[in-house]
Design a protein around this motif. Structure first.
Motif, mmCIF file in Angstrom:
data_model
loop_
_atom_site.group_PDB
_atom_site.id
_atom_site.type_symbol
_atom_site.label_atom_id
_atom_site.label_comp_id
_atom_site.label_asym_id
_atom_site.label_seq_id
_atom_site.Cartn_x
_atom_site.Cartn_y
_atom_site.Cartn_z
ATOM 1 N N THR A 131 -7.531 1.742 6.965
ATOM 2 C CA THR A 131 -7.582 0.289 6.807
ATOM 3 C C THR A 131 -7.951 -0.002 5.356
ATOM 4 O O THR A 131 -8.201 0.917 4.570
ATOM 5 N N ARG A 132 -7.985 -1.252 4.980
ATOM 6 C CA ARG A 132 -8.225 -1.590 3.574
ATOM 7 C C ARG A 132 -9.611 -1.117 3.130
ATOM 8 O O ARG A 132 -10.586 -1.232 3.868
ATOM 9 N N SER A 133 -9.673 -0.636 1.893
ATOM 10 C CA SER A 133 -10.950 -0.239 1.321
ATOM 11 C C SER A 133 -11.735 -1.480 0.893
ATOM 12 O O SER A 133 -11.200 -2.590 0.832
ATOM 13 N N ALA A 134 -13.001 -1.263 0.566
ATOM 14 C CA ALA A 134 -13.865 -2.390 0.188
ATOM 15 C C ALA A 134 -13.388 -3.080 -1.081
ATOM 16 O O ALA A 134 -13.698 -4.256 -1.313
ATOM 17 N N SER A 135 -12.619 -2.378 -1.901
ATOM 18 C CA SER A 135 -12.158 -2.973 -3.160
ATOM 19 C C SER A 135 -11.232 -4.166 -2.948
ATOM 20 O O SER A 135 -10.994 -4.938 -3.882
ATOM 21 N N TRP A 136 -10.716 -4.320 -1.720
ATOM 22 C CA TRP A 136 -9.807 -5.441 -1.438
ATOM 23 C C TRP A 136 -10.542 -6.731 -1.110
ATOM 24 O O TRP A 136 -9.911 -7.784 -0.975
ATOM 25 N N SER A 137 -11.853 -6.670 -0.971
ATOM 26 C CA SER A 137 -12.612 -7.879 -0.629
ATOM 27 C C SER A 137 -12.443 -8.930 -1.728
ATOM 28 O O SER A 137 -12.603 -8.638 -2.922
ATOM 29 N N ASP A 138 -12.125 -10.141 -1.316
ATOM 30 C CA ASP A 138 -11.982 -11.282 -2.228
ATOM 31 C C ASP A 138 -10.903 -11.063 -3.286
ATOM 32 O O ASP A 138 -10.964 -11.618 -4.383
ATOM 33 N N LYS A 139 -9.913 -10.225 -2.965
ATOM 34 C CA LYS A 139 -8.787 -9.998 -3.872
ATOM 35 C C LYS A 139 -7.484 -10.302 -3.124
ATOM 36 O O LYS A 139 -7.461 -10.285 -1.888
ATOM 37 N N PRO A 140 -6.404 -10.578 -3.843
ATOM 38 C CA PRO A 140 -5.121 -10.797 -3.159
ATOM 39 C C PRO A 140 -4.760 -9.597 -2.290
ATOM 40 O O PRO A 140 -4.854 -8.454 -2.734
ATOM 41 N N ARG A 141 -4.334 -9.862 -1.052
ATOM 42 C CA ARG A 141 -4.062 -8.768 -0.123
ATOM 43 C C ARG A 141 -2.595 -8.342 -0.115
ATOM 44 O O ARG A 141 -2.272 -7.222 0.247
ATOM 45 N N HIS A 142 -1.690 -9.234 -0.476
ATOM 46 C CA HIS A 142 -0.270 -8.909 -0.611
ATOM 47 C C HIS A 142 0.351 -8.386 0.686
ATOM 48 O O HIS A 142 1.324 -7.627 0.653
ATOM 49 N N ALA A 143 -0.197 -8.810 1.831
ATOM 50 C CA ALA A 143 0.406 -8.528 3.140
ATOM 51 C C ALA A 143 0.795 -7.060 3.289
ATOM 52 O O ALA A 143 0.011 -6.163 2.992
ATOM 53 N N LYS A 144 2.007 -6.804 3.765
ATOM 54 C CA LYS A 144 2.439 -5.435 4.043
ATOM 55 C C LYS A 144 2.477 -4.586 2.776
ATOM 56 O O LYS A 144 2.138 -3.382 2.808
ATOM 57 N N ALA A 145 2.885 -5.178 1.655
ATOM 58 C CA ALA A 145 2.916 -4.422 0.400
ATOM 59 C C ALA A 145 1.521 -3.928 0.039
ATOM 60 O O ALA A 145 1.339 -2.780 -0.395
ATOM 61 N N GLY A 146 0.516 -4.780 0.220
ATOM 62 C CA GLY A 146 -0.853 -4.370 -0.066
ATOM 63 C C GLY A 146 -1.325 -3.279 0.874
ATOM 64 O O GLY A 146 -2.037 -2.347 0.471
ATOM 65 N N ASN A 147 -0.943 -3.391 2.139
ATOM 66 C CA ASN A 147 -1.304 -2.372 3.127
ATOM 67 C C ASN A 147 -0.755 -1.007 2.717
ATOM 68 O O ASN A 147 -1.449 0.017 2.751
ATOM 69 N N LEU A 148 0.505 -0.984 2.299
ATOM 70 C CA LEU A 148 1.118 0.272 1.873
ATOM 71 C C LEU A 148 0.519 0.779 0.561
ATOM 72 O O LEU A 148 0.289 1.982 0.390
ATOM 73 N N ASN A 149 0.263 -0.127 -0.372
ATOM 74 C CA ASN A 149 -0.331 0.294 -1.636
ATOM 75 C C ASN A 149 -1.691 0.936 -1.416
ATOM 76 O O ASN A 149 -2.037 1.938 -2.048
ATOM 77 N N ASN A 150 -2.481 0.350 -0.521
ATOM 78 C CA ASN A 150 -3.782 0.929 -0.202
ATOM 79 C C ASN A 150 -3.614 2.351 0.344
ATOM 80 O O ASN A 150 -4.330 3.279 -0.047
ATOM 81 N N ALA A 151 -2.645 2.531 1.250
ATOM 82 C CA ALA A 151 -2.453 3.833 1.895
ATOM 83 C C ALA A 151 -1.920 4.880 0.929
ATOM 84 O O ALA A 151 -2.207 6.079 1.084
ATOM 85 N N LEU A 152 -1.146 4.463 -0.064
ATOM 86 C CA LEU A 152 -0.587 5.425 -1.008
ATOM 87 C C LEU A 152 -1.679 6.177 -1.766
ATOM 88 O O LEU A 152 -1.471 7.307 -2.212
ATOM 89 N N PHE A 153 -2.842 5.551 -1.917
ATOM 90 C CA PHE A 153 -3.948 6.210 -2.611
ATOM 91 C C PHE A 153 -4.899 6.908 -1.653
ATOM 92 O O PHE A 153 -5.902 7.478 -2.082
ATOM 93 N N GLU A 154 -4.581 6.868 -0.365
ATOM 94 C CA GLU A 154 -5.389 7.556 0.644
ATOM 95 C C GLU A 154 -4.653 8.763 1.223
ATOM 96 O O GLU A 154 -5.228 9.518 2.000
ATOM 97 N N THR A 155 -3.382 8.917 0.872
ATOM 98 C CA THR A 155 -2.565 10.012 1.397
ATOM 99 C C THR A 155 -1.970 10.790 0.221
ATOM 100 O O THR A 155 -2.091 10.369 -0.931
#
Length: 657
Positions: free
Chosen positions: A142-166
């Motif tokens: 799920t989203r890391s804490a760094s996303w708090s109070d920042k633009p989430r960018h919907a599905k693109a943001g979800n994938l961007n977050n995961a790209l740095f976790e995998t």
């Protein structure tokens, strides 16, 4: 940009006979539309004649773009086996879909034959889903804490977050409802033996759609000839799910995006610095030549830095050298009147400490930059302010949760924008025409309209923000293939003219053409016949009629998408983004209000037909004119009538068919 290698994919291209048909249709279309503009307009009724010929021009161009797509229609040969030792992450995106649905997809992903790791990307941060994933030994992100109070960018943001976790070399992206076949990776990874291949897209197929396809969900023309045609031009694009991507290609996009963002910050900071220096120079006493010389040296530093930007010098070198020159100038005026600078220093300190004015606010907030250029600056205050702005450029992008955003965030359709950037860098894509995942289509008209609106809005956003016709790095064919998709969403405006023109003639007897002559029909009918013949041959029995209906019948959706996307891009108005529901939404009464504009058009055409027949009876208008316009009324009504079936549809019942 990557080096673009000469490359012709192995497969079957169109026959010379099909290309001859495409060429003949093109010539007839151009002949017709040129004649319409030059020799047939009824200028006495320009208010309908001009909109109609513009609509016809739009349609002819649409036909030409379709023909161009089909010119290189590619039916690929089977790919080679997967590369040895490739590592793969299967990423399943979800936000609020039913947990059982997500788990069904995840369990099917685990069962994929090729070795891989499966991850659920839960943007809803649901504890129940996390626990269920852990029980099945499925990765959960799920989203890391760094996303708090920042633009989430919907599905693109979800994938961007995961790209740095995998860390897999390749990623298979699946929507929450898209259940993959076990062989999906075995059938697609072989394309990546080509080191320039960034993306392999497979069709999206929906198992809950009846043969009649009342909501036009299957899109067999797009997931068939159109994608195959784009593939021939190396422009097959990412459709958000059922696709495998090379991680290296995406990460390169992220790095380039970061560099562009910093470069833009440097450019805007230098522009602001120039205006601040101009203000400060006006405050210098003529008896202070040392101060004046210091300001002039910084103005020269600004000019030099801007020239270095144009020369593509390393950004770190530009900012470092500029900072040194500013600091040197500041030291030369330290002996000036400190009392005149105290107010400036307080402003600078506030800019550096105020949490509402972070370093990246200085970089990217136009209002903040403009405020600095409008106040009166002492020389040292101006130099210290410029120095603070330049120092801000050297830090991470605090306006975003992540400095690098590999998946494009400029649009709610992150897939098209991302793929276009990949192609602009010289990467290749492939369309694998085999159903390797089965998903769920909308079960009601409201959900379908929400989905189509989002697709159209996102596509128009990309068109306005990164128009493919002017993007560097794309070939001419790629530019036109992306533009063809964007162009198709302008059909709503053309539909207004096509609906209005026959009604206006039948009611008022006003013709948009000078005459219904043999010259008119001799040019129009051959073009229409050959255009339809080309369509039939290319579709090869594929049921495409429903798609043709919806291209016109959804004209209110297309118009709304264009208007809202325009307001979003140029006036920062929100789109009201919504995830497409995966469960049935409608219940109770038939939602006729959702298709009110289509019903109004049908009613207007029916009334116009009655009036036209009455006027024909009394000899007010001609038989030929009434016949021609009644034909177009009938055509429009048949097209629009799809909404009756759509609003009554309540989902597919396999036992009842």
């Amino acid at each position: 940009m990557r080096h673009r290698l000469p490359h012709t994919p192995a497969g079957k291209y169109p026959s010379p006979w099909l290309r001859l048909l495409i060429l003949s249709t093109t010539l007839l279309g151009i002949n017709y539309i040129v004649w319409r503009w030059i020799g047939s307009l009824n200028w006495a009724a320009w208010w309908i004649a001009v909109p109609l010929v513009i609509a016809e021009t739009y349609s002819v161009i649409d036909s030409l773009l379709f023909g161009l797509t089909m010119w290189r229609l590619l039916r690929r040969d089977p790919p080679p086996p997967p590369p040895e030792g490739a590592t793969v992450d299967v990423l399943i995106t979800t936000y609020n879909e039913p947990i059982d649905m997500v788990l069904d997809t995840a369990e099917a992903a685990v069962a994929i034959h090729y070795p891989h790791r499966t991850w659920i990307l839960d943007d809803g941060d649901r504890g129940e889903l996390k626990e269920a994933a852990a029980q099945r030994d499925i990765g959960y992100i799920t989203r890391s804490a760094s996303w708090s109070d920042k633009p989430r960018h919907a599905k693109a943001g979800n994938l961007n977050n995961a790209l740095f976790e995998t860390e897999g070399e390749y990623i298979l992206i699946l929507d929450a409802d898209q259940v993959p076949a076990p062989e999906i990776l075995d059938k697609t990874l072989g394309y990546f033996r080509d080191p320039e291949m960034a993306l392999v897209q497979t069709p999206q197929y929906f198992h809950n759609v009846p043969f009649s396809d009342p909501l036009g969900s299957q899109a067999p023309l797009f997931y068939g000839p159109i994608q195959q045609g784009k593939d021939g031009w190396n422009a097959a694009y990412f459709c958000g799910s059922n696709a495998v991507l090379r991680r290296e290609a995406l990460m390169q996009l992220g790095i380039r995006g970061y560099v562009r963002a910093v470069e833009d910050g440097v450019r805007r900071t230098l522009y602001t610095a120039r205006k601040i220096l101009k203000k400060a120079a006006a405050q210098v006493d003529p008896g202070q030549p040392q101060v004046r010389a210091a300001l002039e040296s910084v103005r020269k530093a600004v000019r030099d830095a801007r020239a270095q930007l144009r020369e593509k010098r390393p950004l770190a070198d530009i900012t470092y050298e500029f900072q040194q020159r500013v600091d040197q100038a500041a030291r030369s005026v330290v002996a000036a009147d400190v009392s005149a600078m105290r107010a400036d220093l307080e402003v600078i300190a506030a800019l550096q400490q105020d949490p509402e004015r972070t370093s990246t606010t200085l970089l990217f907030d136009d209002e903040a930059l403009e405020s600095l250029t409008t106040r009166e600056w002492s020389p040292l205050g101006a130099l210290e302010s410029i120095s603070a702005m330049v120092r801000a450029i050297d830090v991470g992008r605090d306006d975003e949760a992540q400095p690098m955003l590999p998946m494009a965030t400029i649009s709610v359709t992150e897939d098209m924008a991302t793929c276009m950037r990949l192609h602009a860098q010289g990467w290749r894509s492939a369309y694998h025409h085999e159903i390797l995942a089965r998903g769920l289509a909308p079960d009601d008209v409201r959900t379908m309209l929400t989905q189509r609106l989002r697709w159209a809005q996102g596509t128009i956003q990309v068109m306005l923000r990164e128009n493919p016709l002017v993007q560097k790095g794309l070939s001419l064919g790629q530019r036109l293939m992306y533009w063809a998709t964007m162009w198709s969403y302008l059909a709503g405006f053309a539909a207004l003219a096509y609906i209005a023109a026959p009604a206006i003639y039948l009611i008022f007897g006003i013709m948009p053409v000078q005459a219904y002559s043999w010259d008119f029909f001799g040019r129009l009918i051959p073009f229409l016949l050959l255009n339809q013949l080309m369509f039939i041959i290319i579709s090869r029995g594929t049921p495409t009629w429903r798609g043709q209906q919806y291209s016109l019948a959804l004209f209110p959706v297309w118009i709304r998408a264009c208007v809202t996307a325009f307001r979003n891009v140029y006036f920062d108005r929100p789109l009201g983004f919504a995830v497409t529901p995966k469960t049935r939404q409608e219940a109770g009464a038939i939602p006729w209000h959702l298709v009110k504009w289509q019903l109004a058009a049908i009613a207007m055409l029916a009334v116009a037909s009655v009036i036209g027949i009455v006027q024909l009876y009394f000899g007010v208008i001609s038989v030929l004119g009434v016949g021609v316009n009644l034909f177009w009324v009938l055509f429009d009504v048949v097209i629009l009538s799809v909404v009756f079936q759509a609003v009554r549809y309540r989902g597919h019942d396999p036992e009842g068919t």
